[in-house]
Design a protein around this motif. Structure first.
Motif, PDB file in Angstrom:
ATOM      1  N   TYR A   1       0.866  -1.184   0.000  1.00 24.46           N
ATOM      2  CA  TYR A   1       0.000   0.000   0.000  1.00 24.46           C
ATOM      3  C   TYR A   1       0.899   1.230   0.000  1.00 24.46           C
ATOM      4  CZ  TYR A   1      -3.355   3.525   1.552  1.00 24.46           C
ATOM      5  OH  TYR A   1      -4.137   4.656   1.653  1.00 24.46           O
ATOM      6  N   GLU A   2       0.747   2.053  -1.028  1.00 28.33           N
ATOM      7  CA  GLU A   2       1.578   3.246  -1.194  1.00 28.33           C
ATOM      8  C   GLU A   2       3.059   2.887  -1.053  1.00 28.33           C
ATOM      9  OE1 GLU A   2       0.131   6.324   1.393  1.00 28.33           O
ATOM     10  OE2 GLU A   2      -1.590   6.756   0.087  1.00 28.33           O
ATOM     11  N   ASN A   3       3.459   1.839  -1.776  1.00 25.25           N
ATOM     12  CA  ASN A   3       4.854   1.380  -1.865  1.00 25.25           C
ATOM     13  C   ASN A   3       5.422   0.874  -0.535  1.00 25.25           C
ATOM     14  OD1 ASN A   3       5.054   2.116  -4.662  1.00 25.25           O
ATOM     15  ND2 ASN A   3       5.275   4.258  -4.009  1.00 25.25           N
ATOM     16  N   GLU A   4       4.545   0.467   0.364  1.00 21.52           N
ATOM     17  CA  GLU A   4       4.995  -0.042   1.651  1.00 21.52           C
ATOM     18  C   GLU A   4       4.294  -1.373   1.945  1.00 21.52           C
ATOM     19  OE1 GLU A   4       5.065   1.473   6.341  1.00 21.52           O
ATOM     20  OE2 GLU A   4       3.893   2.578   4.842  1.00 21.52           O
ATOM     21  N   GLU A   5       5.027  -2.357   2.460  1.00 22.12           N
ATOM     22  CA  GLU A   5       4.386  -3.622   2.822  1.00 22.12           C
ATOM     23  C   GLU A   5       3.554  -3.429   4.082  1.00 22.12           C
ATOM     24  OE1 GLU A   5       5.986  -7.936   2.672  1.00 22.12           O
ATOM     25  OE2 GLU A   5       6.083  -7.397   4.807  1.00 22.12           O
ATOM     26  N   VAL A   6       2.296  -3.842   4.001  1.00 20.89           N
ATOM     27  CA  VAL A   6       1.378  -3.712   5.126  1.00 20.89           C
ATOM     28  C   VAL A   6       0.625  -5.026   5.317  1.00 20.89           C
ATOM     29  CG1 VAL A   6       1.056  -1.218   4.884  1.00 20.89           C
ATOM     30  CG2 VAL A   6      -0.441  -2.787   3.613  1.00 20.89           C
ATOM     31  N   ILE A   7      -0.015  -5.148   6.458  1.00 21.69           N
ATOM     32  CA  ILE A   7      -0.909  -6.271   6.724  1.00 21.69           C
ATOM     33  C   ILE A   7      -2.323  -5.740   6.579  1.00 21.69           C
ATOM     34  CG2 ILE A   7      -1.625  -8.044   8.358  1.00 21.69           C
ATOM     35  CD1 ILE A   7       1.319  -8.229   7.419  1.00 21.69           C
ATOM     36  N   VAL A   8      -3.053  -6.229   5.579  1.00 23.44           N
ATOM     37  CA  VAL A   8      -4.411  -5.748   5.325  1.00 23.44           C
ATOM     38  C   VAL A   8      -5.422  -6.708   5.949  1.00 23.44           C
ATOM     39  CG1 VAL A   8      -6.132  -5.146   3.585  1.00 23.44           C
ATOM     40  CG2 VAL A   8      -3.719  -4.626   3.183  1.00 23.44           C
ATOM     41  N   HIS A   9      -6.143  -6.207   6.963  1.00 22.78           N
ATOM     42  CA  HIS A   9      -7.215  -6.966   7.599  1.00 22.78           C
ATOM     43  C   HIS A   9      -8.517  -6.661   6.862  1.00 22.78           C
ATOM     44  CE1 HIS A   9      -4.132  -6.253  10.664  1.00 22.78           C
ATOM     45  NE2 HIS A   9      -4.608  -7.266  11.363  1.00 22.78           N
ATOM     46  N   ARG A  10      -9.210  -7.708   6.432  1.00 21.17           N
ATOM     47  CA  ARG A  10     -10.531  -7.521   5.825  1.00 21.17           C
ATOM     48  C   ARG A  10     -11.529  -8.330   6.642  1.00 21.17           C
ATOM     49  NH1 ARG A  10      -7.206  -7.926   1.086  1.00 21.17           N
ATOM     50  NH2 ARG A  10      -7.144  -5.919  -0.015  1.00 21.17           N
ATOM     51  N   LYS A  11     -12.172  -7.655   7.556  1.00 23.51           N
ATOM     52  CA  LYS A  11     -13.156  -8.335   8.401  1.00 23.51           C
ATOM     53  C   LYS A  11     -14.530  -8.137   7.764  1.00 23.51           C
ATOM     54  CE  LYS A  11     -14.714  -8.728  13.171  1.00 23.51           C
ATOM     55  NZ  LYS A  11     -14.650  -8.124  14.513  1.00 23.51           N
ATOM     56  N   GLY A  12     -14.984  -9.138   7.044  1.00 17.57           N
ATOM     57  CA  GLY A  12     -16.237  -8.973   6.323  1.00 17.57           C
ATOM     58  C   GLY A  12     -16.061  -8.036   5.145  1.00 17.57           C
ATOM     59  N   ALA A  13     -14.962  -8.187   4.416  1.00 15.38           N
ATOM     60  CA  ALA A  13     -14.732  -7.389   3.200  1.00 15.38           C
ATOM     61  C   ALA A  13     -14.028  -8.277   2.182  1.00 15.38           C
ATOM     62  CB  ALA A  13     -13.888  -6.159   3.506  1.00 15.38           C
ATOM     63  N   THR A  14     -14.316  -8.054   0.910  1.00 15.54           N
ATOM     64  CA  THR A  14     -13.838  -8.907  -0.174  1.00 15.54           C
ATOM     65  C   THR A  14     -12.614  -8.291  -0.851  1.00 15.54           C
ATOM     66  OG1 THR A  14     -16.064  -9.729  -0.610  1.00 15.54           O
ATOM     67  CG2 THR A  14     -14.485  -9.909  -2.410  1.00 15.54           C
ATOM     68  N   PRO A  15     -11.562  -9.071  -1.101  1.00 17.71           N
ATOM     69  CA  PRO A  15     -10.431  -8.562  -1.878  1.00 17.71           C
ATOM     70  C   PRO A  15     -10.905  -8.127  -3.270  1.00 17.71           C
ATOM     71  CG  PRO A  15      -9.862 -10.641  -0.824  1.00 17.71           C
ATOM     72  CD  PRO A  15     -11.346 -10.467  -0.664  1.00 17.71           C
ATOM     73  N   ALA A  16     -10.471  -6.964  -3.717  1.00 22.25           N
ATOM     74  CA  ALA A  16     -10.936  -6.459  -5.024  1.00 22.25           C
ATOM     75  C   ALA A  16      -9.812  -5.737  -5.765  1.00 22.25           C
ATOM     76  CB  ALA A  16     -12.135  -5.530  -4.824  1.00 22.25           C
ATOM     77  N   SER A  17      -8.623  -6.353  -5.748  1.00 22.43           N
ATOM     78  CA  SER A  17      -7.533  -5.819  -6.572  1.00 22.43           C
ATOM     79  C   SER A  17      -7.928  -5.930  -8.039  1.00 22.43           C
ATOM     80  CB  SER A  17      -6.248  -6.602  -6.313  1.00 22.43           C
ATOM     81  OG  SER A  17      -5.801  -6.412  -4.984  1.00 22.43           O
ATOM     82  N   LYS A  18      -7.235  -5.186  -8.886  1.00 18.76           N
ATOM     83  CA  LYS A  18      -7.599  -5.138 -10.306  1.00 18.76           C
ATOM     84  C   LYS A  18      -7.604  -6.531 -10.918  1.00 18.76           C
ATOM     85  CE  LYS A  18      -6.729  -2.544 -14.539  1.00 18.76           C
ATOM     86  NZ  LYS A  18      -8.113  -2.064 -14.584  1.00 18.76           N
ATOM     87  N   GLY A  19      -8.760  -6.912 -11.484  1.00 18.03           N
ATOM     88  CA  GLY A  19      -8.896  -8.184 -12.153  1.00 18.03           C
ATOM     89  C   GLY A  19      -9.244  -9.351 -11.259  1.00 18.03           C
ATOM     90  N   VAL A  20      -9.240  -9.156  -9.941  1.00 19.65           N
ATOM     91  CA  VAL A  20      -9.524 -10.252  -9.010  1.00 19.65           C
ATOM     92  C   VAL A  20     -11.032 -10.527  -8.974  1.00 19.65           C
ATOM     93  CG1 VAL A  20      -9.538 -10.906  -6.560  1.00 19.65           C
ATOM     94  CG2 VAL A  20      -7.493  -9.902  -7.584  1.00 19.65           C
ATOM     95  N   MET A  21     -11.401 -11.802  -9.100  1.00 19.55           N
ATOM     96  CA  MET A  21     -12.810 -12.184  -9.108  1.00 19.55           C
ATOM     97  C   MET A  21     -13.332 -12.366  -7.681  1.00 19.55           C
ATOM     98  SD  MET A  21     -13.436 -12.283 -12.317  1.00 19.55           S
ATOM     99  CE  MET A  21     -15.117 -12.921 -12.232  1.00 19.55           C
ATOM    100  N   GLY A  22     -14.617 -12.083  -7.492  1.00 21.19           N
ATOM    101  CA  GLY A  22     -15.242 -12.273  -6.193  1.00 21.19           C
ATOM    102  C   GLY A  22     -16.737 -12.464  -6.330  1.00 21.19           C
ATOM    103  N   ILE A  23     -17.360 -12.939  -5.265  1.00 16.62           N
ATOM    104  CA  ILE A  23     -18.817 -13.115  -5.225  1.00 16.62           C
ATOM    105  C   ILE A  23     -19.356 -12.304  -4.063  1.00 16.62           C
ATOM    106  CG2 ILE A  23     -20.725 -14.742  -5.160  1.00 16.62           C
ATOM    107  CD1 ILE A  23     -17.487 -16.389  -5.477  1.00 16.62           C
ATOM    108  N   ILE A  24     -20.348 -11.473  -4.332  1.00 17.76           N
ATOM    109  CA  ILE A  24     -20.979 -10.661  -3.293  1.00 17.76           C
ATOM    110  C   ILE A  24     -22.455 -11.056  -3.220  1.00 17.76           C
ATOM    111  CG2 ILE A  24     -21.529  -8.316  -2.527  1.00 17.76           C
ATOM    112  CD1 ILE A  24     -19.085  -7.340  -4.099  1.00 17.76           C
ATOM    113  N   PRO A  25     -22.854 -11.825  -2.213  1.00 16.48           N
ATOM    114  CA  PRO A  25     -24.242 -12.294  -2.123  1.00 16.48           C
ATOM    115  C   PRO A  25     -25.175 -11.215  -1.590  1.00 16.48           C
ATOM    116  CG  PRO A  25     -23.015 -13.076  -0.247  1.00 16.48           C
ATOM    117  CD  PRO A  25     -22.028 -12.345  -1.111  1.00 16.48           C
ATOM    118  N   GLY A  26     -26.468 -11.372  -1.900  1.00 12.21           N
ATOM    119  CA  GLY A  26     -27.471 -10.452  -1.374  1.00 12.21           C
ATOM    120  C   GLY A  26     -28.162 -11.076  -0.182  1.00 12.21           C
TER     121      GLY A  26
END
Length: 478
Positions: free
Chosen positions: A352-377
């Motif tokens: 993130y901004e040219n720095e290595e970080v630990i990204v916590h996603r608590k109830g969030a979907t990875p959405a880097s460019k081109g990455v596929m995901g499923i978001i249910p209703g």
């Protein structure tokens, strides 16, 4: 006026009275959850009286624990004994702010004050949880927060799109229902035994030998392999509609039968989360309002242990989905045109901004460019197959679903089962199991959620639920 009086008492109400932000606040709020018979105004008057004269309440059946806390000096805990928070934190991005409850905002504000925090974002399905809000994304420097990952480590969505037309659902309805019943198992603590236990390479993973704590969980993990737990976990058949050809997935325009599953790392992950959260709280003393955000340095032995255990739990959760999909695909005798899987309740090493970080996603979907995901209703609302846009302001993330609009307790108390059944019938949904706390109306409008994150993902296809199986024993996620 009655509405104001009926609003629950929160921490800010008590802080205004003079209550310190430490353990005594938790004791006071716990009392407020009981049936006291007092109105909000009367309760606040009582709280003020206990604060000024605790000895007068030492025999009171409601306020005795609070009075004893004051008498024992719990309220005198010194803040200088804790790790100080950053009182001038960076701002965080918010998507769909008008639909997010105040509690989630407050939790995110506290998370941004951690000395390890680099950046944060709040997704449009966000609501209050423990520590980091559900729908919260937090990037940290070389540290990991067990409650920032969550209890159901590696919980995920998995989708199989079959080479079967939409008409297959109606034509083979009874067979599909039988397949769901025979090849899935639900309920907290439930699993498979003896000849019914599944085989998977995950059970040979060397990470199970990390330490005696992890090793002792292996039998539990094996018995629950391929099961789905409770709460909002499901296995469902539905119709997947591609409005145009998708070259990346090599799927032509059309509507197909699909299988969608949602579950996590079962009792194994829950036990890991509980153990390392307690460990983090022992070694990372934060002020009361931030105590559930206790973190582990990744250079420490405890931090490395948790990192290994978290990754194992994530791989185990994936294996559970793989077992379910393999069983059902075999029973269908179908070919899988595409399989997509994504997880949340996890932490990743990212840049993130040219720095290595630990990204916590608590109830969030990875959405880097081109990455596929499923978001249910919900059971009666569509889900969406999406492709990430890689929005850095969102820390390359998107929502993990619609998000809860109503608490479980509120749903159980206020919703009519007849009304729920009628609602499901109106949408042509077959529900096997499930409770009032997972009724469609407890969730936010998925269309509003998707509108709020158009900058984060592109919609590739739409999934319409048709036949849903969930736990029927009232159990929550493990």
């Amino acid at each position: 006026m009655n509405n104001i009086n009926n609003k629950p008492i929160n921490g800010n109400d008590l802080i205004t009275l003079g209550y310190p932000e430490n353990e005594i606040l938790g004791i006071a709020l716990k009392i407020n959850k009981k049936r006291t018979g007092y109105t909000k105004v009367e309760m606040l008057e009582k709280y003020a009286e206990v604060l000024s004269s605790p000895n007068d309440f030492i025999n009171d059946k409601i306020f005795k624990p609070l009075a004893k806390g004051f008498i024992d000096g719990i309220h005198l805990t010194k803040e200088e004994e804790t790790i100080p928070l950053n009182e001038d934190p960076k701002d965080f991005e918010v998507y769909g702010a008008d639909k997010i409850e105040d509690g989630a905002f407050e939790q995110m504000k506290v998370a941004m004050k951690l000395p390890i925090t680099i950046a944060g974002a709040l997704m449009p399905d966000a609501h209050q949880g423990y520590g980091l809000p559900i729908g919260g994304v937090l990037a940290t420097k070389n540290a990991i927060i067990p409650y920032g990952v969550g209890v159901d480590i590696g919980c995920r969505m998995a989708l199989s799109v079959y080479d079967l037309p939409a008409s297959h659902y109606i034509e083979h309805y009874d067979s599909l229902k039988n397949i769901l019943m025979r090849n899935t198992k639900f309920g907290a603590g439930h699993g498979f035994h003896g000849q019914y236990k599944a085989e998977h390479r995950i059970m040979d993973d060397a990470k199970f030998e990390t330490n005696s704590f992890i090793k002792n969980l292996k039998d539990k993990a094996w018995s629950q392999l391929g099961s789905s737990g409770g709460g909002n976990h499901f296995v469902e058949f539905g119709l997947m509609e591609f409005e145009k050809d998708d070259k990346a997935l090599n799927i032509p325009k059309g509507t197909y039968l699909a299988l969608l599953t949602h579950s996590g790392s079962r009792g194994f992950g829950a036990t890991v989360a509980d153990h390392y959260t307690r460990l983090a709280k022992d070694v990372c003393k934060l002020p009361y309002k931030a105590k559930n955000l206790a973190y582990l340095d990744l250079d420490s032995e405890e931090g490395q242990e948790y990192w290994i255990a978290m990754n194992l739990a994530g791989e185990y959760a994936s294996a559970c989905h793989e077992v379910i999909h393999q069983k059902i695909t075999f029973a269908l005798g179908a070919e899988v045109l595409a399989k997509v899987e994504n997880h949340h309740n996890f932490a990743w090493k990212e840049t993130y901004e040219n720095e290595e970080v630990i990204v916590h996603r608590k109830g969030a979907t990875p959405a880097s460019k081109g990455v596929m995901g499923i978001i249910p209703g919900s059971m009666t609302a569509p889900g969406f197959l999406v492709r990430g846009k890689g929005e850095e302001n969102a820390i390359n993330s998107a929502s993990h679903g619609a998000g809860r609009l109503m608490s479980r307790t509120q749903a159980i108390k206020s919703l009519s089962q007849n009304k729920i059944n009628t609602y499901l019938n109106d949408f042509g949904i077959t529900l096997i199991g499930g409770g009032k706390d997972e009724a469609p109306m407890v969730y936010k409008d998925i269309h509003a959620v998707m509108d709020a994150q158009q900058d984060l993902v592109d919609v590739v296809a739409t999934f319409t639920p048709k036949m849903v199986r969930m736990a029927d024993d009232g159990s929550r996620e493990d």
